[in-house]
Scaffold this active site. Structure first.
Site: not given
Ligand code: FPP
Length: 236
Positions: A16, A20, A33, A61, A65, A127, A184, A190, A203
């Site tokens: 996460d 930000r 990203h 998740s 969407w 792995l 997390r 959360r 854990e």
């Molecule tokens: C959370 O940050 C991240 C995601 C919703 C997507 C995570 C995806 C990647 C790292 C790229 C794709 C993954 C793979 C495995 C190839 P956020 O956008 O919710 O950040 P924020 O909470 O700061 O807005």
């Protein structure tokens, strides 16, 4: 000291804070990203190096969407690029890819690519990398209940035989031991509908670092903290 006898066998991560991280730097969210993908590669390599058996990453998740269409499209494109560009390296490193989630509801080209990748890597052993995509913990449980009912009605499963083990075998994670450690990033505390059934005794480790800043050393710190904890599984 981290060694094979005390490290977690299965680590799950809620990655996460990409958005930000980008905002803090005055960059568009997509850059967060992109940087996040770099950390995925680093952490996969670190897990393989440490001898972790299974890594499960929450990549998209069922709720994601709701994000603006361009961001969803970008995430899908990044995922596609990751799988295509990293496939050879994953094969070389003996990494098995498995997708957990409603894979058939993803764009058709992505679904096909993921199924091919699962097939190509199915015998790899060093792995196991589970990508949670179009994943939701509640919908996973609902899907399991539906599949159980189907088998009971068909007569291949006896209702009286349903126990925790049988139920687990109907989840997307069938056959995969539960996570020992859930991490997390980004300071949010959360679970966000991730692996609801499977994390009963995991854990949990929260860090304020945003995912694009989460490095190999941070993973080692999380594992170090895990090793210090005493897991009692409800006993004394
Ligand atoms: C959370 O940050 C991240 C995601 C919703 C997507 C995570 C995806 C990647 C790292 C790229 C794709 C993954 C793979 C495995 C190839 P956020 O956008 O919710 O950040 P924020 O909470 O700061 O807005």
């Amino acid at each position: 000291m981290l060694n094979k006898s005390n490290i977690p066998k299965h680590i799950a991560i809620i990655m996460d804070g990409n958005g930000r991280w980008a905002k803090k730097k005055g960059l568009p969210r997509i850059m967060g990203h992109r940087q996040g993908i770099e950390r995925v590669k680093e952490i996969v390599g670190a897990c393989k190096g440490l001898g972790i058996d299974t890594l499960t990453l929450y990549a998209f998740s069922v709720e994601n969407w709701k994000r603006p269409r361009p961001e969803v499209n970008t995430l899908m494109r990044l995922l596609e690029q990751f799988v295509k560009r990293e496939l050879n390296s994953l094969i070389k490193n003996d990494v098995r890819i498995k997708v957990i989630g409603r894979i058939d509801e993803l764009p058709e080209n992505i679904t096909r690519l993921l199924k091919e990748t699962e097939f190509i890597t199915k015998d790899n052993k060093s792995l196991m990398l589970n990508l949670a995509l179009n994943y939701g913990g509640r919908i996973e449980i609902v899907d399991a209940v539906k599949a159980i009912l189907k088998d009971v009605l068909k007569g291949s499963l006896n209702a009286t035989d349903i126990d925790e083990e049988v139920f687990s075998s109907y989840l997307y994670t069938a056959g995969i031991p539960d996570p020992d450690l859930l991490i997390r990033t980004s300071g949010e505390m959360r679970i966000s509908n991730f692996l609801l059934w499977q994390i009963s005794y995991s854990e949990i480790y929260f860090t304020h670092k945003y995912w694009p800043d989460f490095r190999r050393k941070d993973l080692e710190d999380a594992i170090g903290e895990y090793i210090k904890r005493e897991r009692r599984f409800g006993g004394i």
